[in-house]
Design a protein around this motif. Sequence first.
Motif, PDB file in Angstrom:
ATOM      1  N   VAL A 257       0.824  -1.204   0.000  1.00 58.26           N
ATOM      2  CA  VAL A 257       0.000   0.000   0.000  1.00 58.26           C
ATOM      3  C   VAL A 257       0.864   1.263   0.000  1.00 58.26           C
ATOM      4  CG1 VAL A 257      -1.692   1.308   1.347  1.00 58.26           C
ATOM      5  CG2 VAL A 257      -1.878  -1.181   1.196  1.00 58.26           C
ATOM      6  N   TRP A 258       1.920   1.228   0.792  1.00 59.91           N
ATOM      7  CA  TRP A 258       2.761   2.401   1.023  1.00 59.91           C
ATOM      8  C   TRP A 258       3.477   2.840  -0.263  1.00 59.91           C
ATOM      9  CZ3 TRP A 258       5.481   2.226   6.397  1.00 59.91           C
ATOM     10  CH2 TRP A 258       5.776   3.530   6.818  1.00 59.91           C
ATOM     11  N   GLU A 259       3.584   4.126  -0.433  1.00 65.22           N
ATOM     12  CA  GLU A 259       4.334   4.722  -1.540  1.00 65.22           C
ATOM     13  C   GLU A 259       3.907   4.186  -2.888  1.00 65.22           C
ATOM     14  OE1 GLU A 259       5.467   7.687  -1.530  1.00 65.22           O
ATOM     15  OE2 GLU A 259       6.825   7.154   0.058  1.00 65.22           O
ATOM     16  N   GLY A 260       2.604   4.155  -3.084  1.00 61.47           N
ATOM     17  CA  GLY A 260       2.060   3.695  -4.352  1.00 61.47           C
ATOM     18  C   GLY A 260       1.550   2.275  -4.253  1.00 61.47           C
ATOM     19  N   SER A 261       0.254   2.090  -4.396  1.00 66.19           N
ATOM     20  CA  SER A 261      -0.339   0.757  -4.329  1.00 66.19           C
ATOM     21  C   SER A 261       0.122  -0.081  -5.529  1.00 66.19           C
ATOM     22  CB  SER A 261      -1.864   0.880  -4.345  1.00 66.19           C
ATOM     23  OG  SER A 261      -2.282   1.472  -5.574  1.00 66.19           O
ATOM     24  N   GLY A 262      -0.366  -1.332  -5.569  1.00 72.23           N
ATOM     25  CA  GLY A 262       0.028  -2.217  -6.662  1.00 72.23           C
ATOM     26  C   GLY A 262      -0.270  -1.631  -8.031  1.00 72.23           C
ATOM     27  N   ASN A 263      -1.465  -1.067  -8.196  1.00 71.72           N
ATOM     28  CA  ASN A 263      -1.826  -0.497  -9.494  1.00 71.72           C
ATOM     29  C   ASN A 263      -0.918   0.669  -9.855  1.00 71.72           C
ATOM     30  OD1 ASN A 263      -3.868  -2.308  -9.842  1.00 71.72           O
ATOM     31  ND2 ASN A 263      -5.537  -0.883  -9.434  1.00 71.72           N
ATOM     32  N   VAL A 264      -0.631   1.530  -8.883  1.00 70.42           N
ATOM     33  CA  VAL A 264       0.211   2.700  -9.150  1.00 70.42           C
ATOM     34  C   VAL A 264       1.589   2.271  -9.625  1.00 70.42           C
ATOM     35  CG1 VAL A 264       1.376   4.667  -8.073  1.00 70.42           C
ATOM     36  CG2 VAL A 264      -1.045   4.237  -7.602  1.00 70.42           C
ATOM     37  N   ASN A 265       2.169   1.282  -8.978  1.00 68.11           N
ATOM     38  CA  ASN A 265       3.505   0.842  -9.368  1.00 68.11           C
ATOM     39  C   ASN A 265       3.503   0.098 -10.695  1.00 68.11           C
ATOM     40  OD1 ASN A 265       5.893   1.209  -7.264  1.00 68.11           O
ATOM     41  ND2 ASN A 265       3.972   1.113  -6.132  1.00 68.11           N
ATOM     42  N   ALA A 266       2.471  -0.708 -10.939  1.00 70.47           N
ATOM     43  CA  ALA A 266       2.391  -1.402 -12.225  1.00 70.47           C
ATOM     44  C   ALA A 266       2.257  -0.402 -13.366  1.00 70.47           C
ATOM     45  CB  ALA A 266       1.217  -2.375 -12.221  1.00 70.47           C
ATOM     46  N   LEU A 267       1.430   0.621 -13.170  1.00 69.57           N
ATOM     47  CA  LEU A 267       1.276   1.652 -14.197  1.00 69.57           C
ATOM     48  C   LEU A 267       2.545   2.501 -14.331  1.00 69.57           C
ATOM     49  CD1 LEU A 267      -2.401   2.731 -13.470  1.00 69.57           C
ATOM     50  CD2 LEU A 267      -1.568   1.488 -15.479  1.00 69.57           C
ATOM     51  N   ASP A 268       3.277   2.671 -13.236  1.00 64.05           N
ATOM     52  CA  ASP A 268       4.534   3.411 -13.302  1.00 64.05           C
ATOM     53  C   ASP A 268       5.551   2.664 -14.165  1.00 64.05           C
ATOM     54  OD1 ASP A 268       6.248   5.570 -12.723  1.00 64.05           O
ATOM     55  OD2 ASP A 268       7.133   4.504 -11.024  1.00 64.05           O
ATOM     56  N   VAL A 269       5.493   1.341 -14.118  1.00 57.44           N
ATOM     57  CA  VAL A 269       6.349   0.539 -15.000  1.00 57.44           C
ATOM     58  C   VAL A 269       6.044   0.859 -16.454  1.00 57.44           C
ATOM     59  CG1 VAL A 269       6.839  -1.806 -15.798  1.00 57.44           C
ATOM     60  CG2 VAL A 269       6.704  -1.326 -13.342  1.00 57.44           C
TER      61      VAL A 269
END
Length: 380
Positions: A257-269
């Motif tokens: 959850v911290w510093e960007g949830s799973g979706n946020v990090n996957a989309l950041d990729v």
Amino acid sequence: APHRKAGLLAGMGMTEKQGGSDVRANLTRAEPDDADTHRLTGHKWFCSAPMSDAFLVLAQAAAGLTCFLLPRVLPDGSRNAFSIVRLKDKLGNRSNASAEIELDAAAAHRVGAEGRGVRTILEMVAATRLDCVLGSAALLRRASAEATWHAAHRSAFGARLIDQPLMTNVLADLAVEAEAATLLGLRLAAAVDRTADGEGDQHERALRRIGLPLAKFWVCKRTPAAIAEALECLGGNGYVEESGLPLLFRESPLNSVWEGSGNVNALDVLRALQREPEVLDAWLTEVGAVRGADRRLDAAITEVLGWLADVESAAAQARRVAGAMAACLQAALLVRHAPPEVADAFTASRLASDVVPAGTMGTLPHGVDVRGLAARAMPG
């Protein structure tokens, strides 16, 4: 006063009621006070470590969202206009408090260029993402150690648990998961160290850029399920607080959850792949270092490259892409640095039949009526 302390703690306050991951929606205002100081007024829904001496805070200045350093105590020894409304009643991580805070013309100092708050704070975000990966790897290692120790000293059905074939399989899988997570975390820590001065090798910078959101998504997302398995190895005792496993389990979802949830990090990729071509080259260099050593890894890399051929339309498949790329990176590191039996177990179980191993949700394939399925589950 801060100047009398041997060391200082720093927290952060970015999240507001109307926007968690979408920090650009922040409403906290920053008004210039003098050449060195702004006055911040607003509310922060999550302030991490509110007992800290200073906080990195995002606020809207004249030129846009800007990063500020807000001290708790001012140079004259008086308290800054920083009020704790309440502490969050969290699932876990309770000893590391989180709070809702109010700022009422609180004095703060600009960090970085005005209007470039997101870019400025990204350095902190990258460091915290690495912390999340290493923290999850540590939780996995601890849980695996507790499970194997218990199994080695507990007998059932005429044999020690660790010698029962099915339990041995579970323990081995946990061990492989922990080792893969640790290797990936340490490799990225090395990349961060080698670029700590903002310069460093271009490959290491690009690997850091793509590797941190990959690992943050994958390792942190898989940790709760793995720790649930470790807890179950202790049977009912694993569900009892004195075993220590409930504490690990409550802590396990936080890093995802911290510093960007799973979706946020996957989309950041995906964002990195679209905007920074060098990051794909960095990933290919890492996984390509063992090309030919394992046919399953080679096949998985080929499949990933097929998906990335249309990366601009891959948003709905971002989790599948991120999971595949992270698993390939882990496999390559295990082939290079782990005993052959560890690498073989990983590729056989994570890459052989499907490049995305079981264990995360949000990877339904193209063609599935995802809107209809979600609507079917909607109350009312």
